[in-house]
Design a protein around this motif. Structure first.
Motif, PDB file in Angstrom:
ATOM      1  N   ASN A 106      13.921 -17.903  -6.056  1.00  0.00           N
ATOM      2  CA  ASN A 106      12.621 -17.388  -5.634  1.00  0.00           C
ATOM      3  C   ASN A 106      12.769 -16.114  -4.812  1.00  0.00           C
ATOM      4  O   ASN A 106      11.780 -15.580  -4.312  1.00  0.00           O
ATOM      5  CB  ASN A 106      11.845 -18.446  -4.835  1.00  0.00           C
ATOM      6  CG  ASN A 106      12.608 -18.935  -3.612  1.00  0.00           C
ATOM      7  OD1 ASN A 106      13.628 -18.353  -3.211  1.00  0.00           O
ATOM      8  ND2 ASN A 106      12.129 -20.005  -2.992  1.00  0.00           N
TER       9      ASN A 106
ATOM     10  N   SER B 280       5.434 -16.618 -15.414  1.00  0.00           N
ATOM     11  CA  SER B 280       4.242 -16.877 -14.606  1.00  0.00           C
ATOM     12  C   SER B 280       3.838 -18.342 -14.764  1.00  0.00           C
ATOM     13  O   SER B 280       3.352 -18.759 -15.816  1.00  0.00           O
ATOM     14  CB  SER B 280       3.094 -15.968 -15.033  1.00  0.00           C
ATOM     15  OG  SER B 280       1.929 -16.242 -14.273  1.00  0.00           O
TER      16      SER B 280
ATOM     17  N   HIS C  88      14.575 -12.114 -15.118  1.00  0.00           N
ATOM     18  CA  HIS C  88      13.452 -12.601 -15.914  1.00  0.00           C
ATOM     19  C   HIS C  88      12.379 -13.181 -15.003  1.00  0.00           C
ATOM     20  O   HIS C  88      12.673 -13.703 -13.929  1.00  0.00           O
ATOM     21  CB  HIS C  88      13.938 -13.689 -16.889  1.00  0.00           C
ATOM     22  CG  HIS C  88      15.069 -13.243 -17.769  1.00  0.00           C
ATOM     23  ND1 HIS C  88      14.876 -12.802 -19.061  1.00  0.00           N
ATOM     24  CD2 HIS C  88      16.409 -13.154 -17.528  1.00  0.00           C
ATOM     25  CE1 HIS C  88      16.048 -12.481 -19.588  1.00  0.00           C
ATOM     26  NE2 HIS C  88      16.985 -12.672 -18.676  1.00  0.00           N
ATOM     27  N   HIS C  89      11.132 -13.097 -15.469  1.00  0.00           N
ATOM     28  CA  HIS C  89      10.014 -13.666 -14.714  1.00  0.00           C
ATOM     29  C   HIS C  89       9.136 -14.495 -15.638  1.00  0.00           C
ATOM     30  O   HIS C  89       8.820 -14.093 -16.762  1.00  0.00           O
ATOM     31  CB  HIS C  89       9.171 -12.554 -14.077  1.00  0.00           C
ATOM     32  CG  HIS C  89       7.877 -13.062 -13.511  1.00  0.00           C
ATOM     33  ND1 HIS C  89       6.652 -12.873 -14.138  1.00  0.00           N
ATOM     34  CD2 HIS C  89       7.618 -13.790 -12.390  1.00  0.00           C
ATOM     35  CE1 HIS C  89       5.708 -13.446 -13.414  1.00  0.00           C
ATOM     36  NE2 HIS C  89       6.258 -13.997 -12.359  1.00  0.00           N
TER      37      HIS C  89
ATOM     38  N   TYR D 147      12.977 -15.977 -12.174  1.00  0.00           N
ATOM     39  CA  TYR D 147      11.985 -16.083 -11.095  1.00  0.00           C
ATOM     40  C   TYR D 147      10.709 -16.657 -11.682  1.00  0.00           C
ATOM     41  O   TYR D 147      10.127 -16.105 -12.613  1.00  0.00           O
ATOM     42  CB  TYR D 147      11.742 -14.696 -10.491  1.00  0.00           C
ATOM     43  CG  TYR D 147      10.616 -14.631  -9.483  1.00  0.00           C
ATOM     44  CD1 TYR D 147      10.635 -15.416  -8.336  1.00  0.00           C
ATOM     45  CD2 TYR D 147       9.540 -13.748  -9.660  1.00  0.00           C
ATOM     46  CE1 TYR D 147       9.611 -15.343  -7.400  1.00  0.00           C
ATOM     47  CE2 TYR D 147       8.519 -13.669  -8.733  1.00  0.00           C
ATOM     48  CZ  TYR D 147       8.564 -14.468  -7.603  1.00  0.00           C
ATOM     49  OH  TYR D 147       7.545 -14.391  -6.678  1.00  0.00           O
TER      50      TYR D 147
ATOM     51  N   LYS E 134       3.885 -11.792 -10.242  1.00  0.00           N
ATOM     52  CA  LYS E 134       5.107 -11.094 -10.613  1.00  0.00           C
ATOM     53  C   LYS E 134       5.592 -10.180  -9.506  1.00  0.00           C
ATOM     54  O   LYS E 134       6.783  -9.960  -9.331  1.00  0.00           O
ATOM     55  CB  LYS E 134       4.886 -10.297 -11.897  1.00  0.00           C
ATOM     56  CG  LYS E 134       6.149  -9.639 -12.427  1.00  0.00           C
ATOM     57  CD  LYS E 134       5.899  -8.950 -13.758  1.00  0.00           C
ATOM     58  CE  LYS E 134       7.194  -8.338 -14.294  1.00  0.00           C
ATOM     59  NZ  LYS E 134       6.990  -7.691 -15.611  1.00  0.00           N
TER      60      LYS E 134
ATOM     61  N   ASP F  13       6.905 -17.745 -10.828  1.00  0.00           N
ATOM     62  CA  ASP F  13       5.817 -17.634  -9.862  1.00  0.00           C
ATOM     63  C   ASP F  13       4.601 -17.038 -10.573  1.00  0.00           C
ATOM     64  O   ASP F  13       4.760 -16.193 -11.462  1.00  0.00           O
ATOM     65  CB  ASP F  13       6.228 -16.738  -8.689  1.00  0.00           C
ATOM     66  CG  ASP F  13       5.280 -16.867  -7.508  1.00  0.00           C
ATOM     67  OD1 ASP F  13       5.573 -17.679  -6.608  1.00  0.00           O
ATOM     68  OD2 ASP F  13       4.243 -16.166  -7.487  1.00  0.00           O
TER      69      ASP F  13
END
Length: 283
Positions: free
Chosen positions: A164, A225, A222-223, A192, A197, A194
């Motif tokens: 995080n 959502s 990488h993210h 990550y 972004k 969340d």
């Protein structure tokens, strides 16, 4: 430099699988593997022999049986593993598994623990046995790699590293992760999860520090959502067929909470994917 690795065994199929996984993971690399069995007359159970059948020399008999089984394991391993760079040593000691593991790590200055995720006496419906969870919680000066039943190494294409970015890392905390990635030319996918972004200034700073810690390896960011982190990680791992998940346990009780509550349903990937647990060395 020779790696020194501890592999606890209760002589179960899962324990054997962890041994073969470990030798494959460090193929053609100088390693000393310590095969460790702990025993107690209250819980001792090898094959069909129960502690209740022992007489006044219960501990001696338990010790002898432990050494005999270690010898058999070692003989089988040497016949199947021709790697000349691998050395095997055995340790048979009376006591609780976690206590023997801690003392062995300290005395031998070991750098990694590799163990099966479940032992002989764990329920088939659980992903992680009590000894594995305890090791991941309490062994804080040495990473622990949990290997599920029947998982073979194959090609270690990528390693997923969820974070995080709330805390900074140190190179020595992630050393084993980076070394494994470099050896197998694996990509470390920093994930990550969340709904937002955008990162805070502190998170951005920690992301930069993480990049420095991962230097020498191939890595990407990488993210996803989502508000459900465990499900998001699972989806990411399964969709990409990632072969290993690595994470840092910064809170005492974290794994005990996860693996003893319904949250484990969201982490079902760990019956198929090994988990490397590292620790915040500042704790």
């Amino acid at each position: 430099m020779t790696k020194k690795i501890l592999i606890p065994t209760d002589f179960s199929k899962n324990a054997w699988n962890a041994i073969t996984f470990a030798t494959s993971l460090f193929k053609n690399q100088n390693c000393v593997f310590y095969l460790m069995n702990s025993y107690s007359i209250n819980e001792f159970d090898i094959g069909d022999i129960k502690a209740s059948e022992f007489g006044v020399t219960s501990i001696d008999k338990a010790n002898n049986l432990s050494k005999q089984e270690l010898k058999k394991t070692l003989e089988t391993l040497k016949s199947l593993n021709p790697d000349v760079k691998h050395t095997f040593k055995t340790i048979s000691e009376y006591g609780a598994p976690i206590d023997v593991m801690k003392s062995t790590i300290s005395k031998k200055d070991l750098e990694l623990v590799i163990m099966g995720t479940k032992g002989r006496n764990n329920h088939s419906g659980t992903f992680f046995g009590s000894n594995t969870v305890t090791a991941m919680e309490e062994i804080r000066n040495c990473p622990v790699l949990g290997v599920p039943m029947d998982v073979k190494l194959g090609t270690l294409n990528e390693i997923v590293f969820p974070t995080n970015y709330e805390d900074s890392y140190k190179k020595r905390e992630l050393a084993q992760l980076v070394q494994i990635a470099i050896k197998h030319e694996s990509e470390i996918c920093v994930l990550y999860v969340d709904p937002q972004k955008e990162l805070s200034a502190n998170q951005k700073a920690n992301m930069e520090v993480l990049s420095e810690c991962l230097e020498g390896s191939k890595f990407s960011f990488h993210h996803l959502s989502s508000t459900n982190r465990s499900l998001a990680v699972r989806s990411f791992v399964e969709s990409r067929e990632s072969k290993l998940v690595a994470m840092v346990n910064r809170k005492h009780g974290f794994f005990e909470k996860i693996f003893t509550t319904p949250m484990v349903k969201d982490l079902g990937m760990f019956d198929k994917v090994p988990l490397l647990v590292m620790h915040n060395l500042r704790n």
